[in-house]
Write a protein that holds these residues in place. Sequence first.
Motif, PDB file in Angstrom:
ATOM      1  N   HIS A   1      14.441 -37.942 -16.157  1.00 41.80           N
ATOM      2  CA  HIS A   1      13.712 -37.408 -15.015  1.00 41.80           C
ATOM      3  C   HIS A   1      12.890 -38.517 -14.369  1.00 41.80           C
ATOM      4  O   HIS A   1      12.676 -38.535 -13.157  1.00 41.80           O
ATOM      5  CB  HIS A   1      12.790 -36.273 -15.462  1.00 41.80           C
ATOM      6  CG  HIS A   1      11.813 -35.832 -14.427  1.00 41.80           C
ATOM      7  ND1 HIS A   1      12.191 -35.098 -13.325  1.00 41.80           N
ATOM      8  CD2 HIS A   1      10.476 -36.028 -14.295  1.00 41.80           C
ATOM      9  CE1 HIS A   1      11.141 -34.863 -12.561  1.00 41.80           C
ATOM     10  NE2 HIS A   1      10.080 -35.414 -13.132  1.00 41.80           N
ATOM     11  N   ALA A   2      12.431 -39.455 -15.202  1.00 39.52           N
ATOM     12  CA  ALA A   2      11.674 -40.613 -14.733  1.00 39.52           C
ATOM     13  C   ALA A   2      11.766 -41.682 -15.809  1.00 39.52           C
ATOM     14  O   ALA A   2      12.070 -41.391 -16.965  1.00 39.52           O
ATOM     15  CB  ALA A   2      10.218 -40.241 -14.467  1.00 39.52           C
TER      16      ALA A   2
ATOM     17  N   THR B   1      11.860 -30.374 -19.860  1.00 42.17           N
ATOM     18  CA  THR B   1      11.696 -31.350 -18.786  1.00 42.17           C
ATOM     19  C   THR B   1      10.327 -32.023 -18.823  1.00 42.17           C
ATOM     20  O   THR B   1      10.048 -32.881 -18.012  1.00 42.17           O
ATOM     21  CB  THR B   1      11.886 -30.683 -17.412  1.00 42.17           C
ATOM     22  OG1 THR B   1      10.971 -29.584 -17.311  1.00 42.17           O
ATOM     23  CG2 THR B   1      13.301 -30.175 -17.236  1.00 42.17           C
TER      24      THR B   1
ATOM     25  N   GLU C   1       7.716 -34.616 -19.657  1.00 43.45           N
ATOM     26  CA  GLU C   1       7.902 -36.039 -19.930  1.00 43.45           C
ATOM     27  C   GLU C   1       7.521 -36.403 -21.360  1.00 43.45           C
ATOM     28  O   GLU C   1       8.208 -37.183 -22.022  1.00 43.45           O
ATOM     29  CB  GLU C   1       7.057 -36.847 -18.942  1.00 43.45           C
ATOM     30  CG  GLU C   1       7.163 -38.339 -19.107  1.00 43.45           C
ATOM     31  CD  GLU C   1       6.268 -39.052 -18.120  1.00 43.45           C
ATOM     32  OE1 GLU C   1       5.342 -39.736 -18.568  1.00 43.45           O
ATOM     33  OE2 GLU C   1       6.498 -38.883 -16.914  1.00 43.45           O
TER      34      GLU C   1
ATOM     35  N   SER D   1       7.614 -37.855  -8.579  1.00 46.91           N
ATOM     36  CA  SER D   1       7.720 -38.354  -9.952  1.00 46.91           C
ATOM     37  C   SER D   1       9.175 -38.583 -10.332  1.00 46.91           C
ATOM     38  O   SER D   1       9.483 -39.392 -11.200  1.00 46.91           O
ATOM     39  CB  SER D   1       7.072 -37.370 -10.935  1.00 46.91           C
ATOM     40  OG  SER D   1       7.754 -36.124 -10.939  1.00 46.91           O
ATOM     41  N   ASP D   2      10.080 -37.847  -9.674  1.00 50.44           N
ATOM     42  CA  ASP D   2      11.513 -38.103  -9.784  1.00 50.44           C
ATOM     43  C   ASP D   2      11.879 -39.049  -8.643  1.00 50.44           C
ATOM     44  O   ASP D   2      12.084 -38.627  -7.512  1.00 50.44           O
ATOM     45  CB  ASP D   2      12.309 -36.804  -9.687  1.00 50.44           C
ATOM     46  CG  ASP D   2      13.804 -37.003  -9.912  1.00 50.44           C
ATOM     47  OD1 ASP D   2      14.365 -37.978  -9.383  1.00 50.44           O
ATOM     48  OD2 ASP D   2      14.411 -36.183 -10.621  1.00 50.44           O
ATOM     49  N   HIS D   3      11.929 -40.346  -8.943  1.00 50.02           N
ATOM     50  CA  HIS D   3      12.085 -41.337  -7.874  1.00 50.02           C
ATOM     51  C   HIS D   3      13.431 -41.217  -7.179  1.00 50.02           C
ATOM     52  O   HIS D   3      13.529 -41.375  -5.957  1.00 50.02           O
ATOM     53  CB  HIS D   3      11.908 -42.751  -8.443  1.00 50.02           C
ATOM     54  CG  HIS D   3      11.809 -43.797  -7.379  1.00 50.02           C
ATOM     55  ND1 HIS D   3      12.917 -44.422  -6.832  1.00 50.02           N
ATOM     56  CD2 HIS D   3      10.734 -44.317  -6.729  1.00 50.02           C
ATOM     57  CE1 HIS D   3      12.537 -45.272  -5.900  1.00 50.02           C
ATOM     58  NE2 HIS D   3      11.215 -45.245  -5.815  1.00 50.02           N
TER      59      HIS D   3
ATOM     60  N   GLN E   1      18.096 -42.550 -12.941  1.00 44.77           N
ATOM     61  CA  GLN E   1      16.904 -43.236 -12.469  1.00 44.77           C
ATOM     62  C   GLN E   1      17.078 -44.736 -12.694  1.00 44.77           C
ATOM     63  O   GLN E   1      17.780 -45.151 -13.616  1.00 44.77           O
ATOM     64  CB  GLN E   1      15.657 -42.753 -13.219  1.00 44.77           C
ATOM     65  CG  GLN E   1      15.404 -41.263 -13.151  1.00 44.77           C
ATOM     66  CD  GLN E   1      14.942 -40.807 -11.775  1.00 44.77           C
ATOM     67  OE1 GLN E   1      14.432 -41.599 -10.975  1.00 44.77           O
ATOM     68  NE2 GLN E   1      15.128 -39.527 -11.484  1.00 44.77           N
TER      69      GLN E   1
END
Length: 319
Positions: free
Chosen positions: A122-123, A97, A99, A183-185, A144
């Motif tokens: 995740h982003a 996970t 980034e 950070s995970d919008h 996302q």
Amino acid sequence: MTINDVARVAGVSKSTVSRYLNDGYVSDENREKIRRAIEETGYQTNVFARGLKTNRSKLIAIILPRLDSFTSIQSLNGMNTVLSHYGYQMVVVPKNTIEEDEITYLRRITTQGFDGIIVMAHAITDDHVAIAKASQTPIIFTGQHHPQTRSITLEDFEIGKKVAEYVNTLDVQNVLYLSVSESDHAVGVSRKQGFLQHLNKPVRTLVTGFQQTDAFEVMKRESATVKFDIVVGATDNIAIGALRYLHGQHIEVPQTVKVVGIGNYDLSHFIHPTLTTLHIDYQTLGRNAANAMLALLEKDFTFTLEQVHLELIERNSSK
């Protein structure tokens, strides 16, 4: 067995067999002959060799966070339903996970001959956008949204709203909402905003990770300083982690504290008490992503986005 063996058994030319294998025009009579010859000879197409000739591999890379994620597996099932129907194969690429790992995977995979890439993100950062823009291989992100990329998402604000509306109906006074990092919008921002903006009760928010152990540790560290009679997790895993902590403290659920999750993971049916949760049809999300990819790859392919079904399922953890 080779294409020459198929042509000999079918009684047609090698070029006719080649057109058949590459979806070119072949008469119905010859198409049937070739189909039977392939069954008789056991001939199998070499996908990579055909890809070198046609510049199409019929392979779609799927980058996902973890292989043990319920949401990922359900989304994969939805993707496979669509892609396999059109002769595409998925190549699943699990990652950490972190980034930076996702960026590394993405850069590498864009050069490996896939027809398309679907990223369960995740982003979506500036690095993701730059890679997607530069890539000759089409890239679609799921989960996302970013205005400069192709993306297929859930209605996370609506998800949070529906859970808040349910909590408003319960005989509770103080709500503890366990969110994830912003950070995970999608989950950490949109879902949380939907919940907080439609809740009409006092609420305190704590930030945790996606794992059950993360939520357990946050509850262990912070819950003594927070007044609550219901815990709402941004996902089922988070809610289950909170439930484990409450059990360990001999706090009765739902008599003393109620617990609600989001996602309707398989485990939510089997824990004690069974978990009240918002069902999300992640297979529909996967089908939407696969159809969006086919629209980029297949001539004249069109589709309509399916509405992802959401349904509040009340179980024993909040009754």
